[in-house]
Structures are given as structure tokens and as C-alpha cells.
Design a protein around this motif. Structure first.
Motif, PDB file in Angstrom:
ATOM      1  N   ASN B 318      -7.309 138.906 156.291  1.00 30.72           N
ATOM      2  CA  ASN B 318      -8.797 138.580 156.528  1.00 30.72           C
ATOM      3  C   ASN B 318      -9.581 139.749 157.436  1.00 30.72           C
ATOM      4  O   ASN B 318     -10.744 139.231 158.252  1.00 30.72           O
ATOM      5  CB  ASN B 318      -8.494 137.594 157.733  1.00 30.72           C
ATOM      6  N   THR B 319      -8.920 140.683 156.752  1.00 27.36           N
ATOM      7  CA  THR B 319      -9.445 141.838 157.522  1.00 27.36           C
ATOM      8  C   THR B 319     -11.045 142.196 156.725  1.00 27.36           C
ATOM      9  O   THR B 319     -11.717 141.468 155.556  1.00 27.36           O
ATOM     10  CB  THR B 319      -9.013 143.516 156.510  1.00 27.36           C
ATOM     11  N   LYS B 320     -12.364 143.112 157.537  1.00 22.59           N
ATOM     12  CA  LYS B 320     -13.185 143.278 157.006  1.00 22.59           C
ATOM     13  C   LYS B 320     -13.780 144.318 155.567  1.00 22.59           C
ATOM     14  O   LYS B 320     -14.748 144.671 155.233  1.00 22.59           O
ATOM     15  CB  LYS B 320     -14.191 143.362 158.280  1.00 22.59           C
ATOM     16  N   TYR B 321     -12.723 144.945 155.995  1.00 25.47           N
ATOM     17  CA  TYR B 321     -12.857 146.175 154.930  1.00 25.47           C
ATOM     18  C   TYR B 321     -10.916 147.071 154.624  1.00 25.47           C
ATOM     19  O   TYR B 321     -10.756 147.521 154.408  1.00 25.47           O
ATOM     20  CB  TYR B 321     -12.684 147.249 155.908  1.00 25.47           C
ATOM     21  N   PRO B 322     -11.777 145.516 153.258  1.00 27.44           N
ATOM     22  CA  PRO B 322     -10.388 145.766 152.399  1.00 27.44           C
ATOM     23  C   PRO B 322     -10.277 147.223 151.461  1.00 27.44           C
ATOM     24  O   PRO B 322      -9.294 147.438 151.362  1.00 27.44           O
ATOM     25  CB  PRO B 322     -10.795 144.695 151.152  1.00 27.44           C
ATOM     26  N   GLU B 323     -10.876 147.629 151.305  1.00 27.70           N
ATOM     27  CA  GLU B 323     -11.324 148.963 150.039  1.00 27.70           C
ATOM     28  C   GLU B 323     -10.350 149.480 151.104  1.00 27.70           C
ATOM     29  O   GLU B 323      -9.670 150.792 150.651  1.00 27.70           O
ATOM     30  CB  GLU B 323     -13.012 148.775 149.580  1.00 27.70           C
ATOM     31  N   GLU B 324     -11.510 149.771 152.397  1.00 26.83           N
ATOM     32  CA  GLU B 324     -10.407 151.430 153.563  1.00 26.83           C
ATOM     33  C   GLU B 324      -9.064 150.819 153.475  1.00 26.83           C
ATOM     34  O   GLU B 324      -8.750 151.963 153.967  1.00 26.83           O
ATOM     35  CB  GLU B 324     -11.524 151.778 154.939  1.00 26.83           C
ATOM     36  N   LEU B 325      -8.757 149.614 154.009  1.00 28.24           N
ATOM     37  CA  LEU B 325      -7.393 149.087 154.570  1.00 28.24           C
ATOM     38  C   LEU B 325      -6.886 149.546 153.173  1.00 28.24           C
ATOM     39  O   LEU B 325      -5.349 150.503 153.867  1.00 28.24           O
ATOM     40  CB  LEU B 325      -7.381 147.642 154.766  1.00 28.24           C
ATOM     41  N   LYS B 326      -6.972 149.282 151.566  1.00 29.95           N
ATOM     42  CA  LYS B 326      -5.697 150.090 150.670  1.00 29.95           C
ATOM     43  C   LYS B 326      -6.049 151.172 150.546  1.00 29.95           C
ATOM     44  O   LYS B 326      -5.282 151.797 150.442  1.00 29.95           O
ATOM     45  CB  LYS B 326      -7.030 149.585 149.112  1.00 29.95           C
ATOM     46  N   THR B 327      -7.098 152.124 150.942  1.00 30.22           N
ATOM     47  CA  THR B 327      -7.092 153.907 151.279  1.00 30.22           C
ATOM     48  C   THR B 327      -5.897 154.275 151.855  1.00 30.22           C
ATOM     49  O   THR B 327      -4.600 154.793 151.721  1.00 30.22           O
ATOM     50  CB  THR B 327      -8.293 154.042 151.841  1.00 30.22           C
ATOM     51  N   TYR B 328      -6.071 153.419 153.605  1.00 33.25           N
ATOM     52  CA  TYR B 328      -4.270 153.474 154.381  1.00 33.25           C
ATOM     53  C   TYR B 328      -3.513 153.216 154.033  1.00 33.25           C
ATOM     54  O   TYR B 328      -2.975 154.231 153.867  1.00 33.25           O
ATOM     55  CB  TYR B 328      -5.294 153.325 155.530  1.00 33.25           C
ATOM     56  N   MET B 329      -3.235 152.139 153.114  1.00 34.14           N
ATOM     57  CA  MET B 329      -2.059 151.112 152.700  1.00 34.14           C
ATOM     58  C   MET B 329      -1.047 152.556 151.787  1.00 34.14           C
ATOM     59  O   MET B 329       0.376 152.866 151.736  1.00 34.14           O
ATOM     60  CB  MET B 329      -2.284 150.770 151.842  1.00 34.14           C
ATOM     61  N   LYS B 330      -2.394 152.758 150.635  1.00 32.62           N
ATOM     62  CA  LYS B 330      -1.586 154.061 149.499  1.00 32.62           C
ATOM     63  C   LYS B 330      -1.267 154.992 150.587  1.00 32.62           C
ATOM     64  O   LYS B 330      -0.377 155.526 149.824  1.00 32.62           O
ATOM     65  CB  LYS B 330      -2.779 153.936 148.338  1.00 32.62           C
ATOM     66  N   TRP B 331      -1.971 156.149 151.523  1.00 31.43           N
ATOM     67  CA  TRP B 331      -1.183 157.254 152.159  1.00 31.43           C
ATOM     68  C   TRP B 331      -0.165 156.681 153.102  1.00 31.43           C
ATOM     69  O   TRP B 331       0.569 157.010 153.493  1.00 31.43           O
ATOM     70  CB  TRP B 331      -2.223 157.597 153.486  1.00 31.43           C
ATOM     71  N   LEU B 332      -0.052 155.334 153.459  1.00 33.46           N
ATOM     72  CA  LEU B 332       1.137 154.602 154.162  1.00 33.46           C
ATOM     73  C   LEU B 332       2.600 154.825 153.406  1.00 33.46           C
ATOM     74  O   LEU B 332       3.327 154.954 153.837  1.00 33.46           O
ATOM     75  CB  LEU B 332       1.194 153.030 154.811  1.00 33.46           C
ATOM     76  N   ALA B 333       2.267 154.249 152.506  1.00 33.11           N
ATOM     77  CA  ALA B 333       3.737 154.298 151.303  1.00 33.11           C
ATOM     78  C   ALA B 333       3.931 156.356 150.462  1.00 33.11           C
ATOM     79  O   ALA B 333       4.584 155.532 149.786  1.00 33.11           O
ATOM     80  CB  ALA B 333       3.776 153.687 150.246  1.00 33.11           C
TER      81      ALA B 333
END
Lengths: 307, 424
Positions: B318-333
Motif C-alpha cells: 500500500n505504498t504511496k510511491y510504487p514506482e520509486e519503491l520499485k527502483t529501490y527494490m531493483k537496487w536492493l537486489a
């Protein structure tokens, strides 16, 4: 006459209304809500499957639940008895002592109240430091005065841990009962005490025949406050022996049991929010019943005494 | 009635002020420097704030519009707090998750993103690690972030004083203990006031070579073995053999005290986890600290190495920023993150595929054992801790009672087995 009564009622209403609203919103509704949740089961924080009285049945028929419940209740009763002894009985005598006239009695009063101003967590932490078997100062003092052979791992031994926890709490709130009792004793008319003394009463006569009957309502209040405090006590266990009530649940109280079962994950001792709510409801019932019994007892005593 | 009205009004004002204060807390994540998006990252490791901020500042350097706000919660309160915040809709965007059932319980609250299609990189991660944060039908809800190992820390100077070598077998280990004890040293810093270490580090780490590591753990989960079987009892007996080497009044020594005893150089050994490197570094430096893996039962045995799946990272649905979160997710992986993470937090081993250089010597030593070992995880962590009483609680309690001389090793195993009756 009727007009006056009406006015009186309105006046009362005005005083009660704000408290009533706050009490309802922040106390009554959450309690009712928690009771509702005790009838539900589910994984999340808000259990969603209605199971009726199933949680209670489990709590009292399945060993894995009831063993912990009775253990915590038993510990809590011991805890209450120790705290009551120290705070009520010793507190009473301390109050008798500080209300005598001697130099420094005011200072003693203040001194006894000082620990009450600390947070329970801080008190727990201080006691833990003092009793630490490795660098704690208590063992070192015992050794220095030649009592080294009596040293045990105070908070690591199930025989001593609960007593230590009770002492820590009593130490902190000792001043409160001294305050209550000494104000009660201060309220006794000096001429009565003087008359008694002229009649040849010694300090024991004074305490038993004059002071005790006069402060009896206070004994009731203090005991009830201790009872409520002790059966909802959680912080001291959390600070001194962890939320499991180590060692081996020997210091687990109703409060820590509730915290663990309701909020910890299953692998760390949680039972799910529904079961946790059932424990909370049992705590509510125990406290309500206990307070009722104590109230009846002290009221009866008061009647007996005034007869 | 004027007074009533006025008091109601006052109350309303108070209530409103109160609710605005709460709302202020919620809005924290959307406020920021101008256009910047702030993602809240939560974990149970309050000691890592500075280190995580350094890692995340690298990300912000590459993605200037996204700021990561690392907000950990005290370990013992983390799970309750996480559940509450997610239920209330104010949960963090990026969430540390424990492995197996406790992470799965969070997933079941329907607040985590499913990662299979979003993060195809996951298929290159070690499958055992991926499985620790996936549903039975293999839906992944977290990136396996870090594993930890369990073994024995020692003081080089104390070992040198007695001419001791790092023990490879249990017999050698016992000889080391005996020599140190005879020399009047505090052999282990271990205490038993907090019981979780007894199970998580000692039994799972040092016991694994005796109960049979991963194979035995699988058998336990498949119900083809019981905790009362000889191998599990043997491991328990070995734990009991260590008791004479604990410090005086060890029953009252808690986790923090034992770290201090070893960290300040006052004990020769400490059975611990790789996450303690940083703690010992802060307490007295690492120059004098060495490490060895759990001693083998017999020379020539294969090391059963407890390489525990410690932390996964999930993402709030339920994040307000799904796109930014996805960017961070890719970086985490990415392996870039993994390298940064292992540099900043030595003792936490990343699961992200890639070749890395470890900057910390102790971490290097810990990792050096991995190649010649069979990895396993904590004995009763998976499945056997999914209900009350959990295997984790039971083994900890049983060993604590064993060290209090209330139970024999055999009875301790029986205690665990009885408690696990819900599983069988």
C-alpha cells in the motif's frame, strides 16, 4: 425544591460529562473491543474469524495454554502478597515513624517518596545493574562484609528472581503508601492522641486503638491500588527479566503473559491476537473481581470497627 | 448550558489537535526536500542506523529524487509494532522480515508485494534462501537479504599465552577449555539468563555437528525423526559438557553482560553469531579477536554449518510511491548494494549472486568455512515454530533448565518433544 434538584443534576452532569466521554472513548470502548476480539481468531493484528468461546476453551483445557496462564496467575498472587507486605505493612510503620515529631521527619518523608518519581523501566534497569553477577555492586558489598557465601545469581535463580522483582517495585512505590498513611495519620485529631497518652497508652495501644481504625479506609485504598497495579504490572518484568519472565517463566506475570501472547510472533511465544485478547479479558475479570472482594472486605471491616 | 457547550467545544478542539498530531506522524513519509520522495525503511536493528544511512546515501546519489529514511524499532518490540503499523495503514515502505513463519504471518495480513514477476533476478538467488521468504506455492514476498553464521569467538592473546591452537574437533575443544580453566581463565563469557542464545547459537551452531545438521533437521520436519532420538540427545549432552567452563553465577548473566565480558577481554571464548563482529569492534577492537567454526565430532567429518536465514526485505503493497519503491527494490537486489552492505555490516552475508571481497578479517574467516561445509539453519526454526509453544521457545527453555540442573539432557529433549506434540 424541584428547581434546586434540577439545577443540582445539571451541575453534576457538567462535571461528569467530559470525563464520561474521555473514559468511554479511551477506556470503555477499547475494553469492549478487546473483549470482542477474544471471540475471534486469525493471523493479523485484527483477528477476523469468529470462533465463539473457542479461545477461552483452549485457554483452560489445553495444557500449552493453561500451564502458562496458571503459572502467571500464581506468580502474580505471590508478587501481590510480597508487594502488599512491604508497601502496606512496612509503609504503614514507616508512616507512623515519620509522623512522630523528631528532627528530620519531613526529610524522611520526602526521601521515601523520591523513587516514585522514577520510571519503572529505570528502576528495573538500576536493580539489574546493581544485581549483575559480573560487575554488580550488591555482590561486592556482600563479599566485603563477609556474606559472600550467600551470594546467588539473584535474577537468574527462579527461587529469588520473583522476590527481587517484587522488592524493586515495592521500593519504587513505597513512598506512595507512606504518603497516603502519613496524611491519614496527620488527620487524626491531636487531642485524641494526647488524651490516650494521658490515659497511659503506649505506642502499640495508640497504633491498634487509634491510628489503625482511623486510617482503615486508607488501608483499603492502598491495597486496592496495589492490587490493580500488580495485576496489570508489565514494565518491571520487561525491564528486569525480559518478556518471557525468565528464568523459565518464574517471573512471568499476567501483564507480561498478555504482552507476549498478544504481540509477540508465534516463534517468540505469541498465541495470536485473539488468544491475547482472551488473556486480557481474563485479566480484566480478575482485577474486577479482586477489587470487588477487597472493597467488600474493607467496607465490612469499617462497619465492624465503627459499631 | 453555555458551560456545557463550551466544554464540548474545548474537547473537540483537544481531539482535533490530538488527531492532527497523529496525522503529522503519518505525513512524515511524504514530506521532504521539495520534490524528493521519502521512502521509510524499517528494521529490528537499531544499532545500524548510521551504517544503513551511509549505504542508502549511495542510492540517493544515483537517484537524487528518492530519499530513504531508515527508522528501525527495538528488536523486542519490532514485530508488534510492525503488525500494528501495517494494520493501521501507516506501515513503512521497506520492511525487514524474519524468515519462515514469522515473515509469512506478515505476508498473510495482505500487506506485502508479491515479487516473482516484479523481480525476475530472484531466480538467481540461492533457492533455500528464497524459500525462507516464500509461500508454500513459491510466491516470494521478500528479497533474501542477509544470512548469519554461528561459531566461536576467541581471544588470540589468551590462546597464545597457553600455546593453544584453534580446535578442529570436540576433543581438542575440550582440551582447550580444560587448559584455560586450569590456568584460572574465564573460559566462556556465556550466561543463561536470556535463553534464546542457548538454542539459537549454541545448540543450533555447535550442536549441529552432533545431531547431523541439515539432514536431521529435514527429518525432524518430515516427522521421520523426533527430538528424543539419540542424535539430538547426543548434541544436548555435548552442550551440557560445556557447563563447567561457564563463569561463576552464569545463571544471572544476560546477553549484554556476556558480550561485555568477552568484548572487554575478560573471557577467553564466546559462542556467538556473526552479527556480533560490530559489537566487539565497538567494545574493545577486533585486533585480539579470532573465530573458529563449530568443532567437528570426529576428525574428517564434514562441518555442519549453521548459516541462518536472518533477514529478508519486503515491500509494502500500500505504498504511496510504487514506482520509486520499485527502483529501490531493483537496487536492493543488485550486487552493488550487496557489496556495500557487507562492507558496512561485517558478519551479515548477502545472498545476492555475485563475487565480493570482504573487508573484515573475521567475516572472511567465517565465510572461509562455507565452501567445505553443509549449510543448515537453526534446528526448529522452520515449521516447528509455527504454533504455540514454538520449537524455538521450547529448546531455549529446555537448555536453560538443563543448565539449572533441573533436567538431564535426555529430559530436556523429552521436554521439547512433549511441547511439540501439536506438530506430530
Amino acid at each position: 425544591m424541584l428547581q434546586a434538584q434540577k439545577k443540582h443534576a445539571r451541575f453534576l452532569f457538567m462535571f461528569i460529562f467530559p470525563a464520561f466521554i474521555i473514559y468511554t472513548v479511551f477506556m470503555l470502548l477499547p475494553i469492549l473491543n478487546s473483549m470482542k476480539y477474544s471471540l475471534y481468531s486469525g493471523d493479523g493484528l485484527i483477528p477476523d474469524t469468529f470462533v465463539g468461546l473457542d479461545n477461552y476453551v483452549k485457554l483452560f483445557t489445553e495444557e500449552r495454554y493453561f500451564s502458562k496462564f496458571w503459572n502467571a496467575l500464581g506468580n502474580n498472587i505471590k508478587f501481590f502478597l510480597i508487594v502488599t507486605f512491604i508497601q502496606n505493612i512496612l509503609g504503614f510503620f514507616m508512616a507512623v515513624f515519620v509522623t512522630r515529631s523528631f528532627k528530620g521527619n519531613k526529610f524522611m518523608r520526602k526521601l521515601s517518596f523520591l523513587p516514585t518519581t522514577l520510571s519503572v523501566l529505570v528502576v528495573g534497569f538500576i536493580f539489574k545493574l546493581i544485581l549483575n553477577p559480573y560487575y554488580g555492586v550488591f555482590d561486592k558489598v556482600l563479599e566485603a562484609v563477609g556474606l559472600g557465601k550467600f551470594i546467588i545469581p539473584w535474577l537468574g535463580d527462579p527461587r529469588s528472581a520473583l522476590i527481587i522483582v517484587s522488592i524493586a517495585v515495592s521500593w519504587q512505590f513505597f513512598g506512595e503508601s507512606v504518603l497516603f498513611y502519613s496524611s491519614g495519620i496527620d488527620g487524626i485529631d491531636d487531642s485524641i492522641l494526647e488524651a490516650a497518652r494521658i490515659d497511659g497508652a503506649n505506642i502499640w495501644h495508640e497504633i491498634i486503638h487509634i491510628i489503625l481504625p482511623s486510617v482503615l479506609p486508607i488501608v483499603g485504598i492502598v491495597t486496592i491500588l496495589i492490587f490493580i497495579g500488580d495485576f496489570t504490572q508489565f514494565d518491571i518484568v520487561y525491564a528486569m527479566t525480559g518478556y518471557r519472565g525468565d528464568p523459565g517463566y518464574s517471573t512471568d506475570l499476567m501483564g507480561s503473559l498478555f504482552y507476549r501472547t498478544a504481540f509477540a510472533t508465534t516463534e517468540r511465544g505469541g498465541w495470536g491476537t485473539g488468544m491475547g485478547a482472551a488473556v486480557a479479558t481474563m485479566m480484566f475479570i480478575i482485577v474486577t473481581l479482586g477489587v470487588g472482594i477487597l472493597l467488600a472486605f474493607f467496607n465490612k471491616k469499617k462497619e465492624d470497627m465503627t459499631k | 448550558m453555555e458551560l456545557v457547550k463550551r466544554s464540548i467545544l474545548t474537547m473537540l478542539v483537544l481531539l482535533l489537535a490530538g488527531s492532527m498530531a497523529f496525522a503529522g506522524g503519518q505525513q512524515g513519509s511524504s514530506e521532504g526536500d521539495g520534490e524528493k520522495v521519502k521512502l521509510v525503511f524499517t528494521s529490528w536493528r537499531t544499532e545500524d542506523i548510521e551504517r544503513m544511512n551511509r549505504i542508502n546515501s549511495q542510492f540517493t546519489k544515483e537517484n537524487p529524487n528518492i530519499v530513504i529514511d531508515f527508522q528501525p524499532v527495538k528488536d523486542t518490540e519490532y514485530d508488534a509494532q510492525l503488525k500494528q503499523s501495517l494494520a493501521a495503514g501507516v506501515g513503512a515502505d521497506i520492511i525487514f522480515l524474519r524468515s519462515y513463519d514469522s515473515g509469512y504471518q506478515i505476508y498473510k495480513t495482505d500487506s506485502l508485494m508479491e515479487l516473482n514477476s516484479m523481480l525476475p533476478e530472484l531466480k538467481d538467488f540461492p533457492s533455500a534462501a528464497v524459500a525462507a521468504w516464500a509461500t508454500p506455492d513459491k510466491v516470494s514476498y521478500a528479497i533474501p537479504a542477509a544470512g548469519v553464521v554461528h561459531g566461536v569467538y576467541y581471544r588470540k592473546s589468551i590462546f597464545d599465552k597457553y600455546g593453544l591452537k584453534v580446535p578442529a574437533t570436540w576433543d581438542e575443544f575440550m582440551t582447550v577449555c580444560e587448559t584455560l580453566k586450569a590456568g584460572g581463565e574465564t573460559v566462556f563469557a556465556q550466561g543463561t539468563k536470556d535463553n534464546w542464545m542457548l538454542y539459537e547459537v549454541m545448540y543450533s551452531g555447535l550442536g549441529a555437528n552432533f545431531y547431523g545438521g541439515e539432514e536431521a533437521r529435514q527429518a525432524l520436519m518430515n516427522k521421520t525423526a523426533r527430538f528424543t532420538d539419540d542424535n539430538f540427545v547426543l548434541a544436548m549432552e555435548k552442550m551440557k559438557e560445556l557447563q563447567p567452563y561457564f563463569p561463576e553465577r552464569f545463571e544471572g548473566i544476560d546477553y549484554v553482560t556476556m558480550q561485555q565480558i568477552f568484548g572487554t577481554g575478560n573471557a577467553a571464548m564466546f559462542m556467538g553469531g556473526s552479527w556480533e563482529i560490530g559489537i566487539f569492534e565497538d567494545l574493545g577492537g577486533l585486533d585480539d579477536v579470532g573465530y573458529f567454526a563449530p568443532p567437528l565430532a570426529e576428525k574428517g567429518d564434514t562441518l555442519q554449518y549453521c548459516f541462518h536465514v536472518d533477514a529478508g526485505i519486503g515491500f509494502n503493497k500500500n505504498t504511496k510511491y510504487p514506482e520509486e519503491l520499485k527502483t529501490y527494490m531493483k537496487w536492493l537486489a543488485s550486487s552493488e548494494y550487496a557489496q556495500l552492505y557487507m562492507n558496512e555490516l561485517p558478519g551479515f552475508f548477502s545472498y545476492t549472486p555475485g563475487s565480493y571481497t570482504l573487508s573484515n578479517d573475521l567475516a572472511k574467516q567465517m565465510q572461509s568455512y562455507v565452501a567445505k561445509s553443509v549449510p543448515t539453519v537453526r534446528t526448529v526454526w522452520e515449521k516447528l515454530s509455527a504454533q504455540a509453544p514454538s520449537g524455538n521457545e521450547l529448546v531455549g527453555e529446555a537448555i536453560q533448565m538443563m543448565y539449572a540442573n533441573e533436567l538431564t539432557p535426555e529430559e530436556a529433549c523429552k521436554f521439547v518433544d512433549d511441547g511439540l506434540s501439536w506438530y506430530y
